[in-house]
Enzyme design. Structure first.
Site, PDB file in Angstrom:
ATOM      1  N   GLY A  44      -4.126  -4.619  -4.659  1.00 23.19           N
ATOM      2  CA  GLY A  44      -5.164  -3.680  -5.101  1.00 23.19           C
ATOM      3  C   GLY A  44      -4.482  -2.374  -5.459  1.00 23.19           C
ATOM      4  CG  HIS A  45      -1.842  -1.674  -8.081  1.00 17.38           C
ATOM      5  ND1 HIS A  45      -1.070  -2.244  -9.053  1.00 17.38           N
ATOM      6  CD2 HIS A  45      -1.223  -1.920  -6.922  1.00 17.38           C
ATOM      7  CE1 HIS A  45      -0.021  -2.812  -8.490  1.00 17.38           C
ATOM      8  NE2 HIS A  45      -0.093  -2.623  -7.198  1.00 17.38           N
ATOM      9  CB  THR A  46      -6.480   3.187  -5.947  1.00 13.60           C
ATOM     10  OG1 THR A  46      -6.826   2.176  -5.005  1.00 13.60           O
ATOM     11  CG2 THR A  46      -7.695   4.043  -6.238  1.00 13.60           C
ATOM     12  CB  VAL A  57       2.599  16.368  -3.547  1.00 12.88           C
ATOM     13  CG1 VAL A  57       4.039  16.410  -3.063  1.00 12.88           C
ATOM     14  CG2 VAL A  57       2.503  16.806  -4.997  1.00 12.88           C
ATOM     15  CG  ASP A  77      -1.731  -1.293   1.299  1.00 10.96           C
ATOM     16  OD1 ASP A  77      -2.250  -1.718   0.258  1.00 10.96           O
ATOM     17  OD2 ASP A  77      -1.797  -1.878   2.382  1.00 10.96           O
ATOM     18  CD  GLU A  78       4.887  -0.336  -0.122  1.00  8.05           C
ATOM     19  OE1 GLU A  78       4.120  -0.720  -1.037  1.00  8.05           O
ATOM     20  OE2 GLU A  78       5.521  -1.114   0.602  1.00  8.05           O
ATOM     21  N   GLY A  79       1.471   2.885  -2.589  1.00  6.94           N
ATOM     22  CA  GLY A  79       1.065   3.716  -3.731  1.00  6.94           C
ATOM     23  C   GLY A  79       1.857   3.328  -4.976  1.00  6.94           C
ATOM     24  CE  LYS A  80       3.172  -2.646  -4.591  1.00  8.44           C
ATOM     25  NZ  LYS A  80       2.746  -2.519  -3.199  1.00  8.44           N
ATOM     26  N   GLY A  81       0.945   1.618  -7.553  1.00 10.65           N
ATOM     27  CA  GLY A  81       0.173   1.793  -8.788  1.00 10.65           C
ATOM     28  C   GLY A  81       0.391   3.165  -9.389  1.00 10.65           C
ATOM     29  NE  ARG A  96       5.852 -30.780  -5.965  1.00 14.38           N
ATOM     30  CZ  ARG A  96       6.711 -31.719  -5.528  1.00 14.38           C
ATOM     31  NH1 ARG A  96       7.596 -32.217  -6.361  1.00 14.38           N
ATOM     32  NH2 ARG A  96       6.703 -32.122  -4.284  1.00 14.38           N
ATOM     33  CB  THR A 150      -6.511 -10.485   1.186  1.00 20.87           C
ATOM     34  OG1 THR A 150      -5.959 -11.546   0.405  1.00 20.87           O
ATOM     35  CG2 THR A 150      -5.446  -9.428   1.427  1.00 20.87           C
TER      36      THR A 150
HETATM   37  P1  IMP Z   1      -2.498 -12.958   1.826  1.00 20.63           P
HETATM   38  O1  IMP Z   1      -1.545 -12.401   0.801  1.00 20.63           O
HETATM   39  O2  IMP Z   1      -3.942 -12.738   1.479  1.00 20.63           O
HETATM   40  O3  IMP Z   1      -2.197 -14.391   2.161  1.00 20.63           O
HETATM   41  O4  IMP Z   1      -2.272 -12.131   3.191  1.00 20.63           O
HETATM   42  C1  IMP Z   1      -1.056 -12.224   3.921  1.00 20.63           C
HETATM   43  C2  IMP Z   1      -0.666 -10.875   4.498  1.00 20.63           C
HETATM   44  O5  IMP Z   1      -0.312  -9.998   3.439  1.00 20.63           O
HETATM   45  C3  IMP Z   1      -1.783 -10.167   5.266  1.00 20.63           C
HETATM   46  O6  IMP Z   1      -1.203  -9.416   6.331  1.00 20.63           O
HETATM   47  C4  IMP Z   1      -2.361  -9.215   4.227  1.00 20.63           C
HETATM   48  O7  IMP Z   1      -3.002  -8.105   4.817  1.00 20.63           O
HETATM   49  C5  IMP Z   1      -1.104  -8.809   3.500  1.00 20.63           C
HETATM   50  N1  IMP Z   1      -1.326  -8.382   2.117  1.00 20.63           N
HETATM   51  C6  IMP Z   1      -1.578  -9.151   1.045  1.00 20.63           C
HETATM   52  N2  IMP Z   1      -1.692  -8.420  -0.057  1.00 20.63           N
HETATM   53  C7  IMP Z   1      -1.484  -7.142   0.299  1.00 20.63           C
HETATM   54  C8  IMP Z   1      -1.432  -5.899  -0.432  1.00 20.63           C
HETATM   55  O8  IMP Z   1      -1.559  -5.834  -1.664  1.00 20.63           O
HETATM   56  N3  IMP Z   1      -1.190  -4.789   0.324  1.00 20.63           N
HETATM   57  C9  IMP Z   1      -0.982  -4.849   1.660  1.00 20.63           C
HETATM   58  N4  IMP Z   1      -1.018  -5.968   2.367  1.00 20.63           N
HETATM   59  C10 IMP Z   1      -1.268  -7.116   1.700  1.00 20.63           C
END
Ligand code: IMP
Length: 421
Positions: free
Chosen positions: A35-37, A409, A8-12, A137, A123
């Site tokens: 999830g990219h916004t 910004v 969630d650093e804002g990579k998108g 496998r 998630t």
């Molecule tokens: P999973 O990837 O659904 O198995 O979740 C494992 C951990 O990674 C949990 O703490 C999630 O909240 C975190 N996580 C998974 N995908 C993201 C993402 O895109 N952004 C931030 N945290 C994530």
């Protein structure tokens, strides 16, 4: 391009800026847990699987072999983009990518609720169980969609095992392999098939021709299965090295690694967080930064920038530069802190302690700065920034040992500053 924190650093946002100058944008790991916004001309796009580069006509977006794909989510995303007049025909999927199927999601949910107080906070999208099947496998791959009888047989053998677990461990009724096979063969496969292509071949030809290829990491360094805060991590390897494995190219192809760092820190789900704030400043960062999951809507935990983690991330990914995001979220703060080291049992650590149990006991050593108390959202050049903001940026650069080349910004596509090399 890789997240240097917990996601969630804002990579998108930054992918969107850099993708403009690239011919290909490649996802190499993760699935629709990402999830990219993106905000383009005021319109919000939320993408989970399709690389953000899709919004440029000249970019070929590739989903590499290291990604796990829920085909229903993928088709939904294609339909949503089509409804906004975004053409997805250029999208290409690796035949070797694994599928996330309904039993993965059910198992993810059931396993999480069974963990009680030891929840990872996943998630619940089935990502972990899909990667586990890949390693065991018994996974189903994208290319299996092209061979109905083989697909049916693979589903029968996978579900023979999963149904025992579902019924005997969780008291769930289990899934009917033929019903799932019918759905995949009749509804999913015909729609996914046109996107399956020789991703490895295309990438090699593109690189050989000198094209620019952007590898877009999902999640982030400290959610990495090996280098993150295990077990509070995701089930794949977001770090830059995995861009090679997850797309099928060699080490010599990478000449630039952009680490994305938010100007403060957030995390969703459980796990250690040395600079976490449990006060009104933490709430302020949630409110001003809209720190709720793009994907699950969960409130994110917030804290000060952690230079110990950032330094470690620069090492792990061989970052050549940093993009600093959401600097404007700090606009109203009178004092800003940065964690410059950890203290554990009287010892000072500049990098992450090598043992997790030491990380758990760490207390932050802070440097303090006066805030700029100015609205940065209109800044487009370095000289638009107040002295205090420039000092903050320069301090972070010295702490990380690599230059900051982008500063975001605001959420709009044009709200960023770019510093020349
Ligand atoms: P999973 O990837 O659904 O198995 O979740 C494992 C951990 O990674 C949990 O703490 C999630 O909240 C975190 N996580 C998974 N995908 C993201 C993402 O895109 N952004 C931030 N945290 C994530």
């Amino acid at each position: 391009m890789v997240g240097t924190q917990w996601g969630d650093e804002g990579k998108g946002r930054v992918v969107d800026i850099v993708a403009k100058e690239c011919a290909y944008v490649v996802r190499y790991q993760g699935g629709h847990n990402a999830g990219h916004t993106l905000v383009v001309d005021g319109e919000v796009f939320a993408l989970q699987l399709i690389p953000s580069g899709i919004l440029y006509d000249h970019v070929v977006p590739i989903i590499g072999n290291g990604v796990v794909i829920d085909p229903r989510v993928l088709l939904n995303e294609i339909d949503t983009l089509a409804a906004k007049d975004v053409d997805c025909q250029r999208l290409m999927l690796s035949p070797q990518a694994h599928l996330v199927l309904p039993y993965h999601q059910i198992l993810d949910e059931l396993a999480e609720s069974r963990r009680g107080d030891n929840k990872i906070g996943t998630t619940k999208r089935g990502i972990g169980p899909a990667y586990a099947d890949k390693a065991s496998r018994i996974g189903i791959r994208v290319e299996d969609l092209l061979d109905p009888e083989h697909l049916r047989a693979r589903l029968h053998s996978a579900l023979a095992e999963k149904n025992v677990i579902l019924r005997d461990v969780y008291g769930h009724e289990g899934l009917d392999p033929d019903q799932l096979a019918d759905e995949l063969i009749d509804e999913i496969a015909p729609r996914v098939a046109p996107y399956i292509g020789d991703t490895v071949g295309h990438l090699h030809e593109a690189l050989h021709a000198g094209e620019r290829v952007l590898f877009e990491g999902a999640q982030a360094t400290f959610l990495d299965l090996d280098h993150g805060t295990y077990p509070f991590v995701t089930s794949s390897n977001p770090i830059a090295g995995y861009a090679l494995v997850g797309s099928g190219i060699g080490p010599g192809a990478i000449d630039q690694v952009i680490g994305i760092a938010k100007a403060y820190l957030t995390r969703v789900g459980a796990g250690p967080f040395v600079t976490e704030l449990h006060d009104e400043i933490g709430d302020h960062l949630v409110d001003v930064g809209h720190e709720y999951g793009t994907n699950t809507g969960r409130r994110r935990r917030t804290g000060w920038f952690d230079a110990v983690m950032a330094r470690q991330a620069v090492r792990l990914n061989a970052c050549t530069e940093i993009a600093l995001t959401k600097l404007d979220v700090l606009d109203q703060l009178e004092t800003i802190k940065v964690c410059v080291a950890y203290e554990v049992d009287g010892r000072r650590y500049e990098y992450l302690p090598h043992l997790r149990r030491l990380h758990d006991k760490a207390t932050p050593v802070y440097a303090e700065f006066p805030g700029w108390c100015t609205d940065l959202s209109g800044a487009t050049e370095r000289h638009d920034l107040p002295r205090e903001a420039i000092d903050y940026i320069s301090f972070l650069e010295r702490q990380m040992g690599v230059p900051i080349r982008f500063v975001c910004v605001g959420p709009g596509r044009e709200q960023y500053l770019r510093f020349a090399a």
